[in-house]
Design a protein around this motif. Structure first.
Motif, PDB file in Angstrom:
ATOM      1  N   LEU A   4       0.842  -1.189   0.000  1.00 36.71           N
ATOM      2  CA  LEU A   4       0.000   0.000   0.000  1.00 36.71           C
ATOM      3  C   LEU A   4       0.878   1.239   0.000  1.00 36.71           C
ATOM      4  O   LEU A   4       1.836   1.336   0.773  1.00 36.71           O
ATOM      5  N   VAL A   5       0.534   2.194  -0.853  1.00 40.33           N
ATOM      6  CA  VAL A   5       1.289   3.434  -0.942  1.00 40.33           C
ATOM      7  C   VAL A   5       0.322   4.604  -0.833  1.00 40.33           C
ATOM      8  O   VAL A   5      -0.569   4.763  -1.671  1.00 40.33           O
ATOM      9  N   GLU A   6       0.526   5.410   0.219  1.00 37.53           N
ATOM     10  CA  GLU A   6      -0.340   6.562   0.443  1.00 37.53           C
ATOM     11  C   GLU A   6       0.251   7.818  -0.207  1.00 37.53           C
ATOM     12  O   GLU A   6       1.468   7.924  -0.386  1.00 37.53           O
ATOM     13  N   SER A   7      -0.618   8.772  -0.486  1.00 40.66           N
ATOM     14  CA  SER A   7      -0.184  10.076  -0.978  1.00 40.66           C
ATOM     15  C   SER A   7      -1.247  11.099  -0.600  1.00 40.66           C
ATOM     16  O   SER A   7      -2.377  10.741  -0.253  1.00 40.66           O
ATOM     17  N   GLY A   8      -0.855  12.371  -0.652  1.00 39.36           N
ATOM     18  CA  GLY A   8      -1.834  13.432  -0.473  1.00 39.36           C
ATOM     19  C   GLY A   8      -1.782  14.147   0.853  1.00 39.36           C
ATOM     20  O   GLY A   8      -2.551  15.087   1.071  1.00 39.36           O
ATOM     21  N   GLY A   9      -0.901  13.757   1.750  1.00 46.30           N
ATOM     22  CA  GLY A   9      -0.807  14.469   3.015  1.00 46.30           C
ATOM     23  C   GLY A   9      -0.210  15.850   2.823  1.00 46.30           C
ATOM     24  O   GLY A   9       0.246  16.213   1.740  1.00 46.30           O
ATOM     25  N   GLY A  10      -0.218  16.635   3.914  1.00 46.85           N
ATOM     26  CA  GLY A  10       0.365  17.966   3.829  1.00 46.85           C
ATOM     27  C   GLY A  10      -0.076  18.842   4.970  1.00 46.85           C
ATOM     28  O   GLY A  10      -0.617  18.375   5.974  1.00 46.85           O
ATOM     29  N   LEU A  11       0.153  20.142   4.789  1.00 50.91           N
ATOM     30  CA  LEU A  11      -0.181  21.141   5.791  1.00 50.91           C
ATOM     31  C   LEU A  11      -1.367  21.949   5.295  1.00 50.91           C
ATOM     32  O   LEU A  11      -1.378  22.406   4.144  1.00 50.91           O
ATOM     33  N   VAL A  12      -2.347  22.139   6.159  1.00 47.09           N
ATOM     34  CA  VAL A  12      -3.540  22.888   5.793  1.00 47.09           C
ATOM     35  C   VAL A  12      -4.029  23.661   7.002  1.00 47.09           C
ATOM     36  O   VAL A  12      -3.791  23.246   8.145  1.00 47.09           O
ATOM     37  N   GLN A  13      -4.686  24.762   6.756  1.00 49.31           N
ATOM     38  CA  GLN A  13      -5.257  25.531   7.859  1.00 49.31           C
ATOM     39  C   GLN A  13      -6.565  24.904   8.330  1.00 49.31           C
ATOM     40  O   GLN A  13      -7.254  24.207   7.568  1.00 49.31           O
TER      41      GLN A  13
END
Length: 122
Positions: A4-13
């Protein structure tokens, strides 16, 4: 063995949105998302079955804000996260299981991704 390979995380307000995706190398009945914040245990977020109805199951803390979906043909699962809160900050893990249960219990999932960081600033 399913990878399994995740993507799409990050920093958001706070109040913003993020979309997480997970690509699986093989098929499984149930796919889900868990998260782990610093100093806390891993907790269930959402799960979806492979059935034609695509039954879903959400933790109370995300119900109405997060939406899980999957594409069986592509072996992918997505987590649309809206109205994000600082308490949603965590490493998010994709999981897949051979069980026929639509479950929130981590021990029923056989395969796990490496995790993707989601940080929500206030």
């Amino acid at each position: 063995q399913v990878q399994l390979v995740e993507s799409g995380g990050g920093l958001v307000q706070a109040g913003g949105s993020l979309r997480l995706s997970c690509a699986a190398s093989g098929d499984s009945f149930v796919m889900g998302w868990f998260r782990q914040a610093p100093g806390k245990e891993r907790e269930f977020v959402a799960a979806v079955s492979r059935s034609a109805t695509g039954s879903t199951y959400y933790a109370d803390s995300v119900k109405g804000r997060f939406t899980i979906s999957r594409d069986n043909a592509k072996n992918t699962v997505n987590l649309q996260m809206n109205s994000l809160r600082p308490e949603d900050t965590a490493v998010y893990y994709c999981a897949a299981g051979r069980t026929s249960r639509l479950t929130n219990r981590a021990e029923w999932y056989d395969y796990w991704g490496q995790g993707t960081q989601v940080t929500v600033s206030s």
